[in-house]
Design an enzyme around this catalytic site. Structure first.
Site, short mmCIF file in Angstrom:
data_model
loop_
_atom_site.label_atom_id
_atom_site.label_comp_id
_atom_site.label_asym_id
_atom_site.label_seq_id
_atom_site.Cartn_x
_atom_site.Cartn_y
_atom_site.Cartn_z
N MET A 1 0.71 -1.33 0.06
CA MET A 1 -0.29 -0.13 0.31
C MET A 1 1.12 1.23 0.03
SD MET A 1 -2.66 1.35 2.58
CE MET A 1 -2.15 1.54 3.98
N PRO A 2 1.53 2.00 -1.23
CA PRO A 2 1.88 2.94 -0.90
C PRO A 2 1.40 4.16 -0.93
CG PRO A 2 1.97 1.96 -2.88
CD PRO A 2 1.48 1.40 -2.54
N TYR A 3 2.02 4.67 -0.58
CA TYR A 3 1.85 6.28 0.29
C TYR A 3 2.69 6.87 -0.33
CZ TYR A 3 0.56 10.59 3.12
OH TYR A 3 -0.47 11.73 3.60
#
Length: 65
Positions: A1-3
């Site tokens: 889950m890239p931010y």
């Protein structure tokens, strides 16, 4: 889950430009890291130029010169 957090000055960035940043950075994560777009979060923070400094000066001062 890239931010992904993008910070830009609050000098007239349009909604269309923001959409392009969100699309482009998401696509980069998909292409480079094989991430899923549905779990890639992009946040754009608009920072007032009084609150952004380069060297010893505020960007507001630099732009005023």
């Amino acid at each position: 889950m890239p931010y992904i957090n993008i910070k830009v000055t609050d000098e007239g960035v349009t909604a269309e430009q923001k959409k392009a940043l969100i699309r482009g950075t998401t696509e980069l994560m998909v292409k480079v890291l094989n991430k899923t777009p549905n779990t890639t979060f992009v946040v754009i923070d608009e920072v007032n130029t009084d609150n952004w400094g380069i060297g010893y000066e505020q960007v507001t001062e630099i732009r005023g010169k």
